[in-house]
Design a protein around this motif. Structure first.
Motif, short mmCIF file in Angstrom:
data_model
loop_
_atom_site.label_atom_id
_atom_site.label_comp_id
_atom_site.label_asym_id
_atom_site.label_seq_id
_atom_site.Cartn_x
_atom_site.Cartn_y
_atom_site.Cartn_z
N LEU A 197 63.81 42.54 34.38
CA LEU A 197 64.28 42.71 35.75
C LEU A 197 63.18 43.20 36.68
O LEU A 197 63.08 42.76 37.82
CB LEU A 197 65.46 43.68 35.79
CG LEU A 197 66.79 43.15 35.25
CD1 LEU A 197 67.80 44.29 35.17
CD2 LEU A 197 67.32 42.04 36.13
N ILE A 198 62.36 44.13 36.19
CA ILE A 198 61.38 44.76 37.07
C ILE A 198 60.02 44.07 37.03
O ILE A 198 59.41 43.81 38.07
CB ILE A 198 61.22 46.25 36.70
CG1 ILE A 198 62.54 46.99 36.95
CG2 ILE A 198 60.09 46.89 37.51
CD1 ILE A 198 62.55 48.43 36.47
N LYS A 199 59.55 43.73 35.83
CA LYS A 199 58.18 43.24 35.69
C LYS A 199 58.06 41.71 35.64
O LYS A 199 57.10 41.14 36.15
CB LYS A 199 57.54 43.84 34.43
CG LYS A 199 57.28 45.35 34.52
CD LYS A 199 56.69 45.86 33.23
CE LYS A 199 56.27 47.32 33.33
NZ LYS A 199 55.07 47.52 34.16
N TRP A 200 59.01 41.06 35.01
CA TRP A 200 58.85 39.63 34.75
C TRP A 200 59.53 38.75 35.81
O TRP A 200 59.03 37.70 36.15
CB TRP A 200 59.38 39.28 33.36
CG TRP A 200 58.69 40.04 32.27
CD1 TRP A 200 57.42 40.56 32.31
CD2 TRP A 200 59.22 40.39 30.99
NE1 TRP A 200 57.13 41.21 31.15
CE2 TRP A 200 58.21 41.12 30.30
CE3 TRP A 200 60.43 40.17 30.35
CZ2 TRP A 200 58.39 41.62 29.01
CZ3 TRP A 200 60.62 40.65 29.07
CH2 TRP A 200 59.61 41.37 28.40
N PHE A 201 60.66 39.23 36.32
CA PHE A 201 61.40 38.41 37.28
C PHE A 201 61.83 39.24 38.50
O PHE A 201 63.02 39.41 38.76
CB PHE A 201 62.64 37.80 36.61
CG PHE A 201 62.35 37.02 35.36
CD1 PHE A 201 61.71 35.78 35.44
CD2 PHE A 201 62.67 37.53 34.12
CE1 PHE A 201 61.43 35.07 34.29
CE2 PHE A 201 62.38 36.83 32.96
CZ PHE A 201 61.76 35.59 33.04
N PRO A 202 60.85 39.78 39.25
CA PRO A 202 61.22 40.66 40.38
C PRO A 202 62.06 39.97 41.45
O PRO A 202 62.89 40.61 42.09
CB PRO A 202 59.86 41.10 40.93
CG PRO A 202 58.87 40.10 40.42
CD PRO A 202 59.40 39.65 39.10
N LYS A 203 61.85 38.67 41.65
CA LYS A 203 62.63 37.97 42.67
C LYS A 203 64.10 37.89 42.25
O LYS A 203 65.01 38.09 43.07
CB LYS A 203 62.08 36.57 42.90
CG LYS A 203 62.67 35.87 44.12
CD LYS A 203 61.92 34.61 44.46
CE LYS A 203 62.46 33.99 45.74
NZ LYS A 203 61.71 32.78 46.12
#
Length: 294
Positions: free
Chosen positions: A163-169
């Motif tokens: 959620l935070i690092k890989w797929f922020p959008k």
């Protein structure tokens, strides 16, 4: 005819190097410095621009300051990631005020700013006045949290990293979909500012580190909650899908001098979802619950 700059919702910002921690902190300053000061403390996934409606309105009667937490927006991050926690953030808040030679301030805080704000109040009763706190988790409990927030607090959580690092959008879309009562109403330029932060490694590290170092600060606040004598306005969105409104009621019962307000038809981001309602109850609270001798 107004220019694009005049129509912009983005707050004008500047930088200051705080004295004790030596970090460069980005902040916005509005209003007359001779009027009472109110410090605005943002949540996630946000930065100081989250106060785009609140700060200008409050500046009519207050000297308004809004900061980016360390690692967020334009502020330096801590070298030691473990310093992204409620107690150190509270110390940063005081360092910022003292660097600017602000002797006394009220506070409005949301989400991750919630616990640091109350710690600032309990540790600095002579410098911190009334507090308005919204939709946060002041105690070490997950009973009132959504699955996203529970995952953020777990060490080595794959979900949290995704959620935070890989797929922020995608994370931002979830936040704004769930965080508003009926649809995301954040101005495009503000949302772009938030999303740009979401792609920064410093913000990602600060975000995840804060949640994973949250519990000790929450436990510390819980142990001292009865010492907070300043008037506190606890505000919750009636449709907060990240943190159950029951936690706001519980906190109000634990505080010696608190008032609880539920903002109807609002989600987690009360300050952006229902700014007019928040401003109304805040201004009434600040007038009706003054600090003795202030």
């Amino acid at each position: 005819m107004k220019t694009n700059q005049e129509n912009s919702k983005l707050l004008n910002t500047k930088m200051v190097r705080v004295q004790k921690f030596g970090l460069n902190i980005r902040y916005a300053e509005l209003g007359n410095s001779n009027k009472p000061t109110i410090l605005l403390l943002h949540g996630v996934p946000e930065n100081l621009h989250a106060w785009y409606d609140i700060a200008p309105a409050l500046s009519k009667n207050y000297h308004v300051l809004a900061i980016d937490w360390p690692g967020f927006g334009g502020s330096d991050a801590f070298t030691d990631l473990q310093d992204h926690n409620p107690r150190t953030f509270a110390a940063i808040g005081m360092d910022f005020l003292e660097t600017l030679q602000i002797e006394f301030a009220h506070i409005m805080a949301t989400d991750i700013g919630f616990t640091p704000a109350l710690i600032m109040g309990v540790e600095n009763p002579e410098q911190i006045g009334q507090m308005v706190v919204m939709d946060g988790i002041p105690f070490p409990t997950t009973a009132y949290s959504s699955w996203e927030l529970r995952s953020f607090g777990r060490k080595n959580s794959i979900t949290a990293k995704a959620l935070i690092k890989w797929f922020p959008k995608i994370s931002a879309k979830i936040a704004y979909y769930k965080g508003f009562y009926k649809g995301n109403n954040i101005p495009k330029e503000i949302q772009e500012e938030f999303l740009a932060d979401g792609y920064k490694k410093t913000t990602q590290n600060a975000f995840l580190s804060y949640f994973q170092n949250n519990a000790p600060g929450q436990a510390y606040l819980e142990s001292r909650i009865q010492e907070i004598q300043q008037p506190v306005l606890v505000v919750w969105g009636s449709h907060d899908r990240f943190i159950n409104v029951k936690l706001g009621s519980l906190l109000t019962e634990r505080l010696p001098n608190a008032h609880f307000e539920i903002v109807e038809d609002s989600g987690h981001f009360v300050h952006m979802d229902k700014p007019e309602a928040l401003l109304k109850i805040t201004t009434e609270f600040l007038k009706l619950h003054p600090i003795p001798g202030i």
